[in-house]
Write a protein that holds these residues in place. Structure first.
Motif, PDB file in Angstrom:
ATOM      1  N   LEU A  70       0.373  -9.302   8.508  1.00 41.89           N
ATOM      2  CA  LEU A  70      -0.927  -8.619   8.517  1.00 41.89           C
ATOM      3  C   LEU A  70      -1.204  -7.955   7.168  1.00 41.89           C
ATOM      4  CD1 LEU A  70      -1.007  -6.987  12.081  1.00 41.89           C
ATOM      5  CD2 LEU A  70      -2.515  -8.776  11.210  1.00 41.89           C
ATOM      6  N   GLU A  71      -0.183  -7.307   6.588  1.00 38.31           N
ATOM      7  CA  GLU A  71      -0.371  -6.650   5.290  1.00 38.31           C
ATOM      8  C   GLU A  71      -0.711  -7.667   4.205  1.00 38.31           C
ATOM      9  OE1 GLU A  71       3.308  -4.518   4.789  1.00 38.31           O
ATOM     10  OE2 GLU A  71       2.510  -2.704   5.746  1.00 38.31           O
ATOM     11  N   LEU A  72       0.009  -8.790   4.181  1.00 37.22           N
ATOM     12  CA  LEU A  72      -0.277  -9.835   3.175  1.00 37.22           C
ATOM     13  C   LEU A  72      -1.647 -10.464   3.397  1.00 37.22           C
ATOM     14  CD1 LEU A  72       3.220 -11.559   2.870  1.00 37.22           C
ATOM     15  CD2 LEU A  72       2.056 -10.137   1.165  1.00 37.22           C
ATOM     16  N   THR A  73      -2.001 -10.694   4.657  1.00 34.70           N
ATOM     17  CA  THR A  73      -3.319 -11.273   4.958  1.00 34.70           C
ATOM     18  C   THR A  73      -4.429 -10.324   4.525  1.00 34.70           C
ATOM     19  OG1 THR A  73      -2.381 -12.458   6.843  1.00 34.70           O
ATOM     20  CG2 THR A  73      -4.772 -12.216   6.787  1.00 34.70           C
ATOM     21  N   LEU A  74      -4.294  -9.032   4.847  1.00 31.82           N
ATOM     22  CA  LEU A  74      -5.300  -8.039   4.457  1.00 31.82           C
ATOM     23  C   LEU A  74      -5.398  -7.933   2.941  1.00 31.82           C
ATOM     24  CD1 LEU A  74      -7.334  -5.874   5.275  1.00 31.82           C
ATOM     25  CD2 LEU A  74      -5.445  -4.237   5.340  1.00 31.82           C
ATOM     26  N   LYS A  75      -4.249  -7.881   2.259  1.00 39.70           N
ATOM     27  CA  LYS A  75      -4.261  -7.787   0.793  1.00 39.70           C
ATOM     28  C   LYS A  75      -4.928  -9.015   0.177  1.00 39.70           C
ATOM     29  CE  LYS A  75      -1.238  -7.310  -3.238  1.00 39.70           C
ATOM     30  NZ  LYS A  75      -2.075  -8.151  -4.046  1.00 39.70           N
ATOM     31  N   SER A  76      -4.587 -10.186   0.675  1.00 39.81           N
ATOM     32  CA  SER A  76      -5.188 -11.427   0.171  1.00 39.81           C
ATOM     33  C   SER A  76      -6.697 -11.438   0.423  1.00 39.81           C
ATOM     34  CB  SER A  76      -4.521 -12.626   0.844  1.00 39.81           C
ATOM     35  OG  SER A  76      -5.171 -13.804   0.504  1.00 39.81           O
ATOM     36  N   PHE A  77      -7.090 -10.994   1.596  1.00 41.02           N
ATOM     37  CA  PHE A  77      -8.512 -10.967   1.948  1.00 41.02           C
ATOM     38  C   PHE A  77      -9.281 -10.009   1.040  1.00 41.02           C
ATOM     39  CE2 PHE A  77     -12.142 -10.483   4.807  1.00 41.02           C
ATOM     40  CZ  PHE A  77     -12.318 -11.793   5.213  1.00 41.02           C
ATOM     41  N   LEU A  78      -8.722  -8.807   0.815  1.00 36.31           N
ATOM     42  CA  LEU A  78      -9.375  -7.822  -0.052  1.00 36.31           C
ATOM     43  C   LEU A  78      -9.433  -8.304  -1.500  1.00 36.31           C
ATOM     44  CD1 LEU A  78      -7.972  -4.466   1.395  1.00 36.31           C
ATOM     45  CD2 LEU A  78     -10.306  -5.345   1.564  1.00 36.31           C
ATOM     46  N   ASP A  79      -8.360  -8.959  -1.969  1.00 33.67           N
ATOM     47  CA  ASP A  79      -8.369  -9.504  -3.326  1.00 33.67           C
ATOM     48  C   ASP A  79      -9.440 -10.588  -3.477  1.00 33.67           C
ATOM     49  OD1 ASP A  79      -6.325  -7.813  -4.076  1.00 33.67           O
ATOM     50  OD2 ASP A  79      -4.743  -9.327  -3.884  1.00 33.67           O
ATOM     51  N   THR A  80      -9.588 -11.402  -2.450  1.00 32.92           N
ATOM     52  CA  THR A  80     -10.581 -12.483  -2.503  1.00 32.92           C
ATOM     53  C   THR A  80     -12.001 -11.925  -2.535  1.00 32.92           C
ATOM     54  OG1 THR A  80      -9.093 -13.960  -1.312  1.00 32.92           O
ATOM     55  CG2 THR A  80     -11.418 -14.556  -1.337  1.00 32.92           C
ATOM     56  N   VAL A  81     -12.305 -10.976  -1.672  1.00 33.86           N
ATOM     57  CA  VAL A  81     -13.673 -10.431  -1.665  1.00 33.86           C
ATOM     58  C   VAL A  81     -13.949  -9.619  -2.931  1.00 33.86           C
ATOM     59  CG1 VAL A  81     -13.939 -10.488   0.844  1.00 33.86           C
ATOM     60  CG2 VAL A  81     -13.070  -8.413  -0.249  1.00 33.86           C
ATOM     61  N   LYS A  82     -12.885  -9.039  -3.517  1.00 33.80           N
ATOM     62  CA  LYS A  82     -13.069  -8.292  -4.765  1.00 33.80           C
ATOM     63  C   LYS A  82     -13.495  -9.222  -5.899  1.00 33.80           C
ATOM     64  CE  LYS A  82     -10.923  -4.770  -7.580  1.00 33.80           C
ATOM     65  NZ  LYS A  82      -9.796  -3.859  -7.717  1.00 33.80           N
ATOM     66  N   LYS A  83     -13.006 -10.456  -5.901  1.00 30.54           N
ATOM     67  CA  LYS A  83     -13.398 -11.439  -6.920  1.00 30.54           C
ATOM     68  C   LYS A  83     -14.899 -11.698  -6.893  1.00 30.54           C
ATOM     69  CE  LYS A  83      -9.069 -14.025  -6.933  1.00 30.54           C
ATOM     70  NZ  LYS A  83      -8.433 -15.300  -6.580  1.00 30.54           N
ATOM     71  N   PHE A  84     -15.510 -11.524  -5.726  1.00 29.45           N
ATOM     72  CA  PHE A  84     -16.942 -11.793  -5.576  1.00 29.45           C
ATOM     73  C   PHE A  84     -17.787 -10.518  -5.622  1.00 29.45           C
ATOM     74  CE2 PHE A  84     -14.887 -15.537  -3.895  1.00 29.45           C
ATOM     75  CZ  PHE A  84     -15.618 -16.550  -4.501  1.00 29.45           C
ATOM     76  N   GLY A  85     -17.165  -9.412  -6.056  1.00 27.94           N
ATOM     77  CA  GLY A  85     -17.929  -8.186  -6.299  1.00 27.94           C
ATOM     78  C   GLY A  85     -17.936  -7.186  -5.166  1.00 27.94           C
ATOM     79  N   ILE A  86     -17.181  -7.413  -4.107  1.00 24.08           N
ATOM     80  CA  ILE A  86     -17.133  -6.464  -2.994  1.00 24.08           C
ATOM     81  C   ILE A  86     -16.036  -5.445  -3.279  1.00 24.08           C
ATOM     82  CG2 ILE A  86     -16.731  -6.173  -0.524  1.00 24.08           C
ATOM     83  CD1 ILE A  86     -17.767  -9.037  -0.161  1.00 24.08           C
ATOM     84  N   GLU A  87     -16.417  -4.163  -3.299  1.00 24.20           N
ATOM     85  CA  GLU A  87     -15.485  -3.074  -3.604  1.00 24.20           C
ATOM     86  C   GLU A  87     -15.468  -2.080  -2.448  1.00 24.20           C
ATOM     87  OE1 GLU A  87     -13.765  -2.531  -6.589  1.00 24.20           O
ATOM     88  OE2 GLU A  87     -14.509  -4.372  -7.504  1.00 24.20           O
ATOM     89  N   VAL A  88     -14.308  -1.496  -2.201  1.00 20.38           N
ATOM     90  CA  VAL A  88     -14.160  -0.445  -1.184  1.00 20.38           C
ATOM     91  C   VAL A  88     -14.610   0.877  -1.799  1.00 20.38           C
ATOM     92  CG1 VAL A  88     -12.533   0.782   0.301  1.00 20.38           C
ATOM     93  CG2 VAL A  88     -12.206  -1.649  -0.144  1.00 20.38           C
ATOM     94  N   ILE A  89     -15.387   1.661  -1.042  1.00 26.60           N
ATOM     95  CA  ILE A  89     -15.824   2.975  -1.510  1.00 26.60           C
ATOM     96  C   ILE A  89     -14.663   3.956  -1.343  1.00 26.60           C
ATOM     97  CG2 ILE A  89     -17.405   4.896  -1.082  1.00 26.60           C
ATOM     98  CD1 ILE A  89     -19.453   2.822  -0.134  1.00 26.60           C
ATOM     99  N   ASN A  90     -14.343   4.656  -2.406  1.00 27.17           N
ATOM    100  CA  ASN A  90     -13.241   5.619  -2.386  1.00 27.17           C
ATOM    101  C   ASN A  90     -13.695   6.895  -1.679  1.00 27.17           C
ATOM    102  OD1 ASN A  90     -10.882   7.007  -2.860  1.00 27.17           O
ATOM    103  ND2 ASN A  90     -11.383   7.464  -4.992  1.00 27.17           N
ATOM    104  N   THR A  91     -12.923   7.320  -0.688  1.00 26.22           N
ATOM    105  CA  THR A  91     -13.238   8.557   0.022  1.00 26.22           C
ATOM    106  C   THR A  91     -12.114   9.570  -0.059  1.00 26.22           C
ATOM    107  OG1 THR A  91     -12.404   7.584   2.078  1.00 26.22           O
ATOM    108  CG2 THR A  91     -14.769   7.405   1.667  1.00 26.22           C
ATOM    109  N   VAL A  92     -11.019   9.225  -0.693  1.00 26.70           N
ATOM    110  CA  VAL A  92      -9.855  10.116  -0.766  1.00 26.70           C
ATOM    111  C   VAL A  92     -10.152  11.261  -1.725  1.00 26.70           C
ATOM    112  CG1 VAL A  92      -7.407  10.263  -1.369  1.00 26.70           C
ATOM    113  CG2 VAL A  92      -8.309   8.194  -0.294  1.00 26.70           C
ATOM    114  N   ASP A  93     -10.011  12.491  -1.220  1.00 24.04           N
ATOM    115  CA  ASP A  93     -10.211  13.715  -2.007  1.00 24.04           C
ATOM    116  C   ASP A  93     -11.547  13.730  -2.760  1.00 24.04           C
ATOM    117  OD1 ASP A  93      -7.730  14.746  -1.227  1.00 24.04           O
ATOM    118  OD2 ASP A  93      -6.695  13.696  -2.862  1.00 24.04           O
ATOM    119  N   SER A  94     -12.587  13.285  -2.132  1.00 22.51           N
ATOM    120  CA  SER A  94     -13.881  13.281  -2.809  1.00 22.51           C
ATOM    121  C   SER A  94     -14.894  14.094  -2.017  1.00 22.51           C
ATOM    122  CB  SER A  94     -14.383  11.850  -3.034  1.00 22.51           C
ATOM    123  OG  SER A  94     -14.581  11.206  -1.810  1.00 22.51           O
TER     124      SER A  94
END
Length: 194
Positions: free
Chosen positions: A123-147
């Motif tokens: 699951l961790e590898l699948t999620l990481k691969s999925f996030l890396d793939t969508v990042k290549k196409f301009g999809i970014e996660v909004i940072n909410t940590v300590d903000s």
């Protein structure tokens, strides 16, 4: 004198009169030529001035037309660029629940159980691969940590008392938010400190 002679003498006098008339009109014609030449010179100067104005207007019109063409070209390029950047927006919105489900599955799996270790790693590898793939196409996660809460990218669901956080600071993230090439496609759902 016969009648023919009388008629002839009258005709000759008419001819003399007719011949004399052009002589009188010829004399004033010479100054008339000068006036005509002056009038024509003035007209030529007027037409040359009108030609210069027309050339200037045409030049200005050409400059404006070129500028307008450049502006239209730039607008079309911007529209094409935006269309290219945001063509994946609907598709991206459909992928976000898949990412959420992978994260929930990872959270709900017992990571300390050795029998589930392979599942957790998968699951961790699948999620990481999925996030890396969508990042290549301009999809970014909004940072909410300590903000701090930013209403442009965060959606506050509730407010809680928290001695560890400042007022308006994000305490917990309920659902991650995402942007596509800088444009918000889903706000982050957060809990904020009072």
């Amino acid at each position: 004198m016969t009648e023919q002679d009388k008629n002839m003498s009258e005709n000759e006098s008419n001819i003399d009169v007719a011949v004399e008339e052009p002589k009188e009109s010829e004399a004033p014609a010479e100054p008339n030529y000068e006036e005509q030449l002056k009038a024509k010179d003035a007209r030529i100067a007027e037409l040359e001035q009108a030609l210069q104005i027309a050339k200037k207007n045409e030049s200005e019109a050409m400059i404006r037309a070129r500028a307008e063409i450049d502006n239209v070209r730039k607008r079309v390029e911007q529209d094409v660029d935006k269309a290219r950047k945001f063509a994946l927006e609907k598709f991206s919105n459909e992928l976000l629940p898949v990412i959420d489900n992978l994260e929930r599955a990872l959270e709900s799996t017992d990571k300390n159980n050795p029998e589930h270790q392979a599942t957790v790693e998968g699951l961790e590898l699948t999620l990481k691969s999925f996030l890396d793939t969508v990042k290549k196409f301009g999809i970014e996660v909004i940072n909410t940590v300590d903000s701090q809460l930013n209403p442009d990218i965060h959606q506050a669901i509730s407010m809680v008392e928290s001695p560890d956080h400042q007022s308006g600071q994000i305490v917990n993230t309920i659902q991650k938010g995402y942007t596509l090439n800088g444009r918000l496609i889903r706000p982050a759902m957060v809990i904020v400190a009072k």
